[in-house]
Design a protein around this motif. Structure first.
Motif, PDB file in Angstrom:
ATOM      1  N   ALA A 170      27.755  22.234  64.078  1.00  0.00           N
ATOM      2  CA  ALA A 170      27.755  20.862  63.570  1.00  0.00           C
ATOM      3  C   ALA A 170      29.219  20.454  63.394  1.00  0.00           C
ATOM      4  O   ALA A 170      30.045  21.266  62.975  1.00  0.00           O
ATOM      5  N   ILE A 171      29.546  19.202  63.709  1.00  0.00           N
ATOM      6  CA  ILE A 171      30.975  18.839  63.700  1.00  0.00           C
ATOM      7  C   ILE A 171      31.525  18.826  62.275  1.00  0.00           C
ATOM      8  O   ILE A 171      32.688  19.148  62.051  1.00  0.00           O
ATOM      9  N   GLU A 172      30.699  18.479  61.313  1.00  0.00           N
ATOM     10  CA  GLU A 172      31.117  18.713  59.924  1.00  0.00           C
ATOM     11  C   GLU A 172      30.810  20.171  59.597  1.00  0.00           C
ATOM     12  O   GLU A 172      29.664  20.613  59.713  1.00  0.00           O
ATOM     13  N   THR A 173      31.800  20.912  59.182  1.00  0.00           N
ATOM     14  CA  THR A 173      31.541  22.276  58.723  1.00  0.00           C
ATOM     15  C   THR A 173      30.851  22.175  57.359  1.00  0.00           C
ATOM     16  O   THR A 173      30.654  21.090  56.822  1.00  0.00           O
ATOM     17  N   ARG A 174      30.507  23.319  56.806  1.00  0.00           N
ATOM     18  CA  ARG A 174      29.863  23.265  55.499  1.00  0.00           C
ATOM     19  C   ARG A 174      30.885  22.948  54.406  1.00  0.00           C
ATOM     20  O   ARG A 174      32.082  23.214  54.550  1.00  0.00           O
ATOM     21  N   ALA A 175      30.395  22.392  53.314  1.00  0.00           N
ATOM     22  CA  ALA A 175      31.244  22.099  52.159  1.00  0.00           C
ATOM     23  C   ALA A 175      30.354  22.051  50.937  1.00  0.00           C
ATOM     24  O   ALA A 175      29.183  21.681  51.031  1.00  0.00           O
ATOM     25  N   VAL A 176      30.896  22.473  49.822  1.00  0.00           N
ATOM     26  CA  VAL A 176      30.119  22.560  48.578  1.00  0.00           C
ATOM     27  C   VAL A 176      31.006  22.129  47.405  1.00  0.00           C
ATOM     28  O   VAL A 176      32.196  22.479  47.364  1.00  0.00           O
ATOM     29  N   ILE A 177      30.424  21.403  46.478  1.00  0.00           N
ATOM     30  CA  ILE A 177      31.077  21.176  45.187  1.00  0.00           C
ATOM     31  C   ILE A 177      30.052  21.471  44.094  1.00  0.00           C
ATOM     32  O   ILE A 177      28.931  20.955  44.142  1.00  0.00           O
ATOM     33  N   ALA A 178      30.435  22.313  43.146  1.00  0.00           N
ATOM     34  CA  ALA A 178      29.588  22.538  41.977  1.00  0.00           C
ATOM     35  C   ALA A 178      30.288  21.905  40.787  1.00  0.00           C
ATOM     36  O   ALA A 178      31.460  22.181  40.522  1.00  0.00           O
TER      37      ALA A 178
ATOM     38  N   ALA B  20      26.727  20.198  51.880  1.00  0.00           N
ATOM     39  CA  ALA B  20      26.436  19.700  53.227  1.00  0.00           C
ATOM     40  C   ALA B  20      25.264  20.509  53.758  1.00  0.00           C
ATOM     41  O   ALA B  20      25.424  21.448  54.524  1.00  0.00           O
ATOM     42  N   THR B  21      24.082  20.129  53.305  1.00  0.00           N
ATOM     43  CA  THR B  21      22.881  20.918  53.613  1.00  0.00           C
ATOM     44  C   THR B  21      21.781  20.031  54.173  1.00  0.00           C
ATOM     45  O   THR B  21      21.757  18.827  53.920  1.00  0.00           O
ATOM     46  N   GLN B  22      20.876  20.642  54.911  1.00  0.00           N
ATOM     47  CA  GLN B  22      19.672  19.963  55.357  1.00  0.00           C
ATOM     48  C   GLN B  22      18.558  20.072  54.323  1.00  0.00           C
ATOM     49  O   GLN B  22      17.530  19.419  54.453  1.00  0.00           O
ATOM     50  N   ILE B  23      18.743  20.980  53.327  1.00  0.00           N
ATOM     51  CA  ILE B  23      17.596  21.352  52.489  1.00  0.00           C
ATOM     52  C   ILE B  23      17.923  21.376  50.996  1.00  0.00           C
ATOM     53  O   ILE B  23      17.834  22.413  50.345  1.00  0.00           O
ATOM     54  N   PRO B  24      18.297  20.218  50.414  1.00  0.00           N
ATOM     55  CA  PRO B  24      18.654  20.227  48.994  1.00  0.00           C
ATOM     56  C   PRO B  24      17.544  20.765  48.094  1.00  0.00           C
ATOM     57  O   PRO B  24      17.834  21.465  47.116  1.00  0.00           O
TER      58      PRO B  24
ATOM     59  N   GLY C  97      20.037  23.046  62.364  1.00  0.00           N
ATOM     60  CA  GLY C  97      19.508  24.298  61.825  1.00  0.00           C
ATOM     61  C   GLY C  97      20.535  25.077  61.033  1.00  0.00           C
ATOM     62  O   GLY C  97      20.176  25.837  60.139  1.00  0.00           O
ATOM     63  N   SER C  98      21.812  24.880  61.340  1.00  0.00           N
ATOM     64  CA  SER C  98      22.825  25.703  60.657  1.00  0.00           C
ATOM     65  C   SER C  98      22.947  25.349  59.179  1.00  0.00           C
ATOM     66  O   SER C  98      23.457  26.147  58.394  1.00  0.00           O
ATOM     67  N   LYS C  99      22.471  24.174  58.809  1.00  0.00           N
ATOM     68  CA  LYS C  99      22.485  23.799  57.393  1.00  0.00           C
ATOM     69  C   LYS C  99      21.077  23.865  56.796  1.00  0.00           C
ATOM     70  O   LYS C  99      20.829  23.368  55.705  1.00  0.00           O
ATOM     71  N   LEU C 100      20.158  24.451  57.553  1.00  0.00           N
ATOM     72  CA  LEU C 100      18.837  24.838  57.028  1.00  0.00           C
ATOM     73  C   LEU C 100      19.040  26.248  56.507  1.00  0.00           C
ATOM     74  O   LEU C 100      18.652  27.230  57.141  1.00  0.00           O
ATOM     75  N   GLN C 101      19.741  26.358  55.403  1.00  0.00           N
ATOM     76  CA  GLN C 101      20.104  27.697  54.959  1.00  0.00           C
ATOM     77  C   GLN C 101      20.500  27.639  53.502  1.00  0.00           C
ATOM     78  O   GLN C 101      20.881  26.579  52.990  1.00  0.00           O
TER      79      GLN C 101
ATOM     80  N   VAL D  12      16.080  43.280  65.013  1.00  0.00           N
ATOM     81  CA  VAL D  12      17.066  44.358  65.034  1.00  0.00           C
ATOM     82  C   VAL D  12      18.310  43.953  64.235  1.00  0.00           C
ATOM     83  O   VAL D  12      18.872  42.869  64.458  1.00  0.00           O
ATOM     84  N   PHE D  13      18.717  44.825  63.328  1.00  0.00           N
ATOM     85  CA  PHE D  13      19.981  44.604  62.609  1.00  0.00           C
ATOM     86  C   PHE D  13      21.168  45.038  63.473  1.00  0.00           C
ATOM     87  O   PHE D  13      21.106  46.085  64.133  1.00  0.00           O
ATOM     88  N   THR D  14      22.227  44.255  63.452  1.00  0.00           N
ATOM     89  CA  THR D  14      23.497  44.634  64.093  1.00  0.00           C
ATOM     90  C   THR D  14      24.642  44.172  63.191  1.00  0.00           C
ATOM     91  O   THR D  14      24.429  43.362  62.287  1.00  0.00           O
ATOM     92  N   ASN D  15      25.842  44.640  63.475  1.00  0.00           N
ATOM     93  CA  ASN D  15      27.018  44.242  62.680  1.00  0.00           C
ATOM     94  C   ASN D  15      27.584  42.926  63.203  1.00  0.00           C
ATOM     95  O   ASN D  15      28.714  42.853  63.694  1.00  0.00           O
ATOM     96  N   THR D  16      26.744  41.900  63.120  1.00  0.00           N
ATOM     97  CA  THR D  16      27.159  40.578  63.585  1.00  0.00           C
ATOM     98  C   THR D  16      26.739  39.545  62.551  1.00  0.00           C
ATOM     99  O   THR D  16      25.924  39.830  61.664  1.00  0.00           O
ATOM    100  N   THR D  17      27.279  38.347  62.688  1.00  0.00           N
ATOM    101  CA  THR D  17      26.870  37.245  61.806  1.00  0.00           C
ATOM    102  C   THR D  17      25.349  37.069  61.891  1.00  0.00           C
ATOM    103  O   THR D  17      24.783  37.120  62.984  1.00  0.00           O
ATOM    104  N   PRO D  18      24.671  36.883  60.761  1.00  0.00           N
ATOM    105  CA  PRO D  18      23.217  36.702  60.814  1.00  0.00           C
ATOM    106  C   PRO D  18      22.816  35.529  61.701  1.00  0.00           C
ATOM    107  O   PRO D  18      23.542  34.536  61.810  1.00  0.00           O
ATOM    108  N   THR D  19      21.657  35.674  62.313  1.00  0.00           N
ATOM    109  CA  THR D  19      21.084  34.560  63.069  1.00  0.00           C
ATOM    110  C   THR D  19      20.023  33.890  62.205  1.00  0.00           C
ATOM    111  O   THR D  19      19.540  34.451  61.229  1.00  0.00           O
ATOM    112  N   ASP D  20      19.663  32.692  62.596  1.00  0.00           N
ATOM    113  CA  ASP D  20      18.600  31.960  61.915  1.00  0.00           C
ATOM    114  C   ASP D  20      18.290  30.745  62.789  1.00  0.00           C
ATOM    115  O   ASP D  20      18.639  30.743  63.972  1.00  0.00           O
ATOM    116  N   ALA D  21      17.668  29.749  62.199  1.00  0.00           N
ATOM    117  CA  ALA D  21      17.218  28.610  63.002  1.00  0.00           C
ATOM    118  C   ALA D  21      18.374  27.865  63.656  1.00  0.00           C
ATOM    119  O   ALA D  21      19.350  27.523  63.005  1.00  0.00           O
TER     120      ALA D  21
END
Lengths: 790, 284, 168
Positions: free
Chosen positions: A197-205, A219-223, A253-257, A355-364
């Motif tokens: 996604a062209i906007e990377t993730r960002a968070v403010i608490a 910056a999420t799809q799923i508040p 999907g990358s912000k469905l997380q 299968v687990f591997t030493n890589t960044t997790p996958t998801d939707a």
């Protein structure tokens, strides 16, 4: 009375646009809070390493640095690990995934510590000064290697890298295969993709310590789902936590997380009593935001001599990466039912091994499971065509399920809402000029041109509109699949629509307003849509899986119809007739046989507000909520045709023509639907020709930036031709709508790859690796007889 | 995305720039358009302690006719080189190569001097200048000197520029009438660096190749001239057969890299194909 | 810190900045002009495109100090007196945006591209002219249509005048 013009089927320019085209929209990184701290995550440079120690003393001594926390420092503060919501099977291994690792880094980019400082630059400088003592451990990146005896274990305590196995079986598959005169079997590798996604993730608490309340901008799809997951991770009660997805710059999907950084910002803000902001850098995004796809597929079809399919069998290995994130193990299941495509057959089997591997997790990632399924079936059906000597159109027509407008069972075991597969193929062939393309192909073949033409088809069936809650339970997903909408009329007849889906580019405000405008006869401009805020829109299940129109849109419609029913009673009361004596059309109730005696919804909103003369027992005000849980999925389908030109010397592939005919049921806003199709198709073309996440053997992501993760620009891709097919209404919902967010990404990769193979078929080529990069195509040609130019 | 901190100096003149380089030593870097240096600094792959900004030396931004050659000031932007009628008339290859750099925004900022001083073998303008036998004008503590392009690129991201040297201009010989040229850039996306690039000049005399010059992008640790191809062509007819035969020599003397976009083996194969195509296009 | 003076959207702005501050952060954080976005860290995506003395540049690949004495124009200045710029209007009418994140950069790049062209742009010219801007939502199709339409509106008269042999 004048009847308002229907807006459904027209394309009013989007309500969303004015702030976006003027730079006034506020994305998460555009927000600043008083006293805000900036957080930077210290990440492991190693794909697998033991954390022997962390020395933050130098960092803590630097100007502006407020705190440094390691995984060990925060261990006692967590209420639980990050949420994994889809325990697909009994044998699932689900090692806890902590926001900062306490012991080992298991992929490059795994978070080890966080630095909090008064400026972004100070936090960045200090993060470099945190000294971590790593003991590198053996690394496994390749799925097949990970399952071999003696492979390094990603999670030592699990005793295996096998995350789970899952099967779906209908009919006696083994018997069907044993008896079939024709069996084809091929192996496909779906490369790993990075959503980007062209906007990377960002968070403010933002904490309110005295009140114990927190606001989390993300910056999420799923508040809504993030809020629940934050309760699990931090223990902050749901009632004290408001999650806001402000303007969000794409998701796919990358912000469905539910991400570590959301939990970390919240926890650290709680500890320090100050607002905390984290903004992801792009090269960080490539390591820390989930990836997608990454499967090894063995596809088999059993058929008769003519090529009529009898049985389907698919054995799929899926790379989980290093941890299971929110739906990592379930992502392939979202495609499990559509490995049969739009074809009939007697027996059906799909098996997944995670299968687990030493890589960044996958998801939707846009399409989530269905692009992979569609790739497998749309490739293997062409292998079947070659085997039985039929052309790609003929083999498909032979196997299409017949046209239907009532729910019809499919080999995958579900019932399809509506479909006419010949109709979309007919339109696609015509738009593509298929016969002419074949002639041109023949001419070039005979001339022996360096540049050869190939034509590829993909006649796909997908399922979306996630999802009937009962089906989700059967699949062991932790939550439901309903969605909600509230419609509130102001005294003066203006409308607020409060929806539970959470957009990031799809145009909900426009599309939902069109539905309500037609239902209530209220001008489009008088309707506003509120989304993406758990306080303003507390009921919702968010946006993914092409669900926003098929679930959320139906909820909006149902809420509007509740308004109609309440205003009908008020109108009947005021007109002194019974409810049944009123006709209703586009916001106007009129007395049957006396159309001059009429009331409109805006006027009745005033009546509801003044409450001077309401029917006995009726509550004042005009606000209704509907929660919609679908009884079935919706099933978009269509035919895509791609024509390519392949330079047989260099392997360069150029797309000459791309036709997408997608029947997505009733179309609310054609321009928005076309936009979804075009965007999805180009994203799928990018997967087919350009993009691939590449790891070195020691687990370093080699394509770790946009300079070599090949997201194409406008100059690298074609314009596409769009058709709509017969527009059969879905039988799943009363709007007749299906989803359109993912069709393009699902359908296009096999169309492109089939075209490349077709261009080289005279050389004996039957397979091309994804992506069909120049070198991959060149190697394919070289590996054929005579292909090396001798 | 945030460079490490550095000290910042502004050069008021070329002499001042040379003087500042002398004062700050090896840790100083010149900043022109910044499009080679700043991307590295943002990722903290480069962290100079001093930047000397020469961007304001507008007297180094020009393209002028200097008789037998065209002179390009070191601070001339790629967009201006790409659009230069003077260059298009006398040495179109240079304009073409400059137009292949990055994207429009990059070409609005990137300078020819910055590109050359960076010494990136995957960059397009250096190969073009090498192929046309350009001369580079360098100002250093000992005054001004010229360096032939053939002697300028010494190794991977290394050039003949000393720590106190400032590249001030490039002299591009005007091509003899009837000289054909071509630049073939092979890449996956338009914004990418060349997987392989080929610059070709063919000067003909009555259907015979009088002189050919061929340069290769991203086929070694430096921009490269293809001596094997050039000598195989000299005196041969300007024919498809001769070009194909000569192109087979393209891999000689190369040492191509392998990366996620292409292996060395593939680059080697491409080099011959693209040399042949460049030669054919040059005479077309 | 170093003092700079930059004319941003027509107003002279003076500020003390750290030399390492990128122009995009000067605009976003020092001046509060958050319309210009950041989408990558490798000068690839073009989300941060602004005009420097009228030409498109990537504001992530310039130091704020390099803008000293120059004019910068951002998306915030494209609409004037409440009226959308022709490119903004074209993006709206042609649905040239979805999430909107790349849009300010696209609009600024398109403005520079259109003004540099001799006349209305073809599809191929627009596509190659926007090679420095990535969009993940639209597949570029409607962006290209929007820019062609805006180019026609902004430059449509150019060729016609030239065709009549008229001078300036």
């Amino acid at each position: 009375m004048a009847v308002a013009e229907r807006t459904i089927g027209t394309s009013p320019p989007r309500k969303e646009d004015p702030e976006l085209i003027t730079g006034q929209a506020r994305y998460t990184d555009d927000l600043t809070m008083p006293g805000m701290l900036h957080m930077v995550v210290v990440r492991s440079p190693f794909a697998h390493a033991r954390i022997k120690g962390v020395d933050a003393s130098k960092a803590l001594a630097m100007d502006g640095v407020v705190a440094v926390y390691t995984g060990a420092d925060l261990a006692a503060d967590w209420a639980g690990p990050l949420l994994m919501a889809w325990a697909v099977s009994e044998d699932l291994k689900n090692p806890p995934h902590w926001p900062l690792t306490k012991d080992e880094a298991r992929h490059q980019g795994d978070g080890v510590a966080v630095v909090l400082a008064t400026s972004r630059a100070a936090a960045k400088d200090a993060a470099e000064a945190v000294e971590v003592d790593y003991e590198p451990l053996p690394v496994v990146v390749d799925m097949e290697a990970a399952l071999a005896d003696g492979a390094p274990l990603v999670h030592e305590d699990q005793g295996t890298n096998k995350a789970y196995t899952w099967s779906l079986k209908n009919g006696d598959v083994d018997a069907v295969f044993a008896a079939a005169p024709v069996v084809v079997k091929e192996r496909y590798v779906i490369q790993r993709a990075i959503p980007t996604a062209i906007e990377t993730r960002a968070v403010i608490a933002d904490p309110s310590p005295a009140m114990g309340e927190y606001t989390l901008w993300s910056a999420t799809q799923i508040p809504h789902i993030v809020r629940v997951a934050m309760v699990v991770a931090t223990g902050i009660p749901e009632s004290k936590l408001r999650v806001i997805a402000p303007r969000v710059g794409g998701g796919f999907g990358s912000k469905l997380q539910v991400y570590a950084e959301e939990a970390l910002c919240l926890l650290v803000a709680k500890k320090l009593g100050r607002p905390v902001k984290w903004v992801e850098e792009r090269s960080e995004n490539y390591l820390a935001t989930h990836h997608g796809r990454d499967q090894i597929q063995v596809a088999e079809l059993a058929a008769d001599e003519q090529g009529k399919i009898r049985g389907f069998r698919f054995n799929i290995m899926v790379n989980m990466g290093a941890y299971l994130m929110i739906i990592t193990p379930g992502t392939p299941l979202l495609g499990a039912f559509v490995y049969c495509g739009c074809y009939g057959g007697d027996a059906y089997e799909v098996n997944f091994t995670g299968v687990f591997t030493n890589t960044t997790p996958t998801d939707a990632y846009r399409g989530a499971g269905r692009p992979e399924a569609t790739y497998a079936i749309e490739r293997i059906i062409e292998a079947l065509a070659r085997k039985v000597g039929k052309d790609p159109v003929e083999i498909r027509r032979l196997n299409f399920l017949p046209a239907f407008t009532e729910p019809t069972p499919m080999p995958g075991g579900l019932s399809i809402d509506s479909g006419n597969y010949d109709a979309t193929l007919d339109q696609a062939l015509e738009l593509a000029g298929y016969d002419q393309l074949r002639k041109e192909q023949q001419v070039r073949r005979e001339r022996g041109d360096t540049k050869q033409i190939g034509i590829g088809l993909s006649t796909y069936l997908e399922m979306c509109g996630l999802a009937p809650s009962r089906v989700l339970k059967a699949l062991n997903y932790a939550a439901g699949g309903w969605d909600a909408a509230t419609i509130r009329l102001s005294p003066t007849g203006k409308v607020q629509v409060i929806a539970g889906t959470s957009p990031h580019g799809q145009g909900h405000a426009t599309t939902f307003a069109q539905i309500v405008a037609d239902d209530l006869g209220i001008p489009f401009d008088d309707i506003e849509v509120i989304t993406g805020d758990t306080t303003l829109a507390p009921l919702g299940m968010d946006t993914y899986g092409s669900r926003s129109i098929a679930i959320g849109g139906v909820a909006v419609h149902r809420a509007a119809m509740k308004i109609v029913e309440k205003t009908r009673r008020i109108a009947a009361h005021e007109l002194e007739v019974s409810d049944e004596d009123l006709d209703y059309a586009s916001g106007t109730f009129s007395v049957k046989g006396a159309p001059d005696r009429a009331k409109t919804v805006p006027g009745l909103a005033w009546s509801a507000w003044t409450a001077h003369d309401l029917p006995d027992g009726m509550e004042p005000g005009l606000e209704e909520t509907a929660v919609y849980d679908a009884a079935n999925f919706v099933f978009p389908y269509g035919a895509h045709i791609c024509a390519v030109e392949v330079d047989t010397e260099t392997g360069q592939v150029d797309i000459l023509k791309y036709v997408a005919v997608d029947d997505v049921g009733v179309v609310i806003n054609p321009q928005i639907v076309d936009g979804q199709v075009a965007g999805g198709v180009i994203q799928g073309i990018a997967e087919a020709l350009f993009e691939e996440a590449v790891y070195s053997d020691d687990g370093q992501l080699l394509t770790a930036s946009l300079t070599n993760y090949e997201v194409p620009a406008a100059s690298d891709v074609p314009s596409i031709v769009i058709g709509r097919g017969p527009e059969l209404p879905s039988t799943t919902n009363e709007l007749g709508v299906k989803g359109v967010g993912e069709t393009g990404t699902i359908a296009s990769p096999p169309a492109v790859i089939n075209a490349v193979i077709d261009a080289l078929s005279h050389l004996g080529v039957t397979d091309v690796p994804r992506p069909a990069s120049p070198e991959n195509v060149w190697r394919t040609i070289r590996s054929t007889r005579g292909g090396d130019g001798r | 995305m945030i460079p490490a901190a550095f000290d910042y100096e502004v050069a008021e003149s070329t002499d001042h720039a040379v003087q500042l380089l002398g004062e700050h030593g090896d840790d100083a870097k010149l900043l022109a358009g910044g499009h080679s240096l700043l991307p590295l600094m943002k990722l903290r792959l480069a962290r100079p302690s001093v930047l000397i900004d020469i961007g304001g030396l507008s007297d180094l931004a020009y393209i002028k006719d200097a008789g037998d050659h065209v002179e390009i000031g070191a601070l001339t932007r790629m967009c201006d080189i790409a659009a230069s009628d003077l260059l298009r008339r006398h040495c179109g290859l240079i304009a073409e190569a400059a137009g292949q750099v990055g994207d429009p925004q990059v070409r609005h900022r990137a300078t020819i001097g910055g590109s050359l001083a960076h010494g990136d073998p995957a960059s397009d303008p250096p190969v073009a200048l090498l192929t046309v036998d350009a001369e580079l004008v360098v100002r250093g503590p000992g005054g001004e000197r010229t360096v032939p392009a053939s002697g300028f690129f010494t190794n991977f991201f290394e050039t003949a520029l000393g720590p106190q040297d400032l590249l001030t201009s490039v002299r591009v010989p005007k091509l003899a009438a009837g000289t054909g040229w071509s630049y073939q850039k092979f890449h996956r996306r338009a914004i990418d660096w060349a997987i392989v690039g080929v610059a070709a000049l063919v000067e003909r005399d009555d259907g015979t190749v009088k002189r050919a010059a061929v340069g290769l992008t991203n086929m070694a640790t430096t921009p490269l001239r293809s001596a094997g191809v050039e000598s195989a062509l000299a005196g041969r007819p300007a024919s498809a057969e001769a070009f194909a035969e000569a192109a087979a020599h393209a891999p000689e003397g190369t040492n191509p890299p392998s990366d996620t976009n292409a292996s060395a083996e593939y680059r080697t194969a491409l080099s011959s194909i693209l040399v042949r195509r460049a030669l054919e296009a040059a005479v077309a | 810190m170093r003092q700079i003076s930059v004319t941003v959207n027509g107003t002279r702005r003076e500020a003390d900045v750290e030399p390492r501050q990128l122009l995009v952060y000067f605009l976003r954080e020092t001046l509060g002009l958050t319309g210009t976005n950041v989408g990558c860290d490798t000068s690839t995506c073009g989300s941060c495109t602004v005009l420097l003395d009228g030409q498109s540049v990537k504001s992530c690949t310039m130091l704020a100090v390099q803008a000293d004495g120059h004019e910068v124009t951002t998306i915030e200045a494209m609409a004037t007196n409440g009226e959308l710029h022709p490119i903004q209007r074209a993006f709206h009418e042609h649905h040239g945006l979805q999430c909107g994140y790349c849009t300010p950069g696209m609009i600024m790049a398109a403005d520079s591209l259109i003004r540099e062209a001799a006349g209305p742009l073809s599809e191929a010219e627009v596509r190659i002219g926007l090679e420095g801007n990535l969009c993940r939502c639209t597949g570029y199709q409607n962006i290209v249509q929007a820019v062609m339409a805006a180019s026609q509106e902004m430059q449509g008269g150019v060729k016609a005048r030239a065709g009549k042999g008229g001078g300036s």
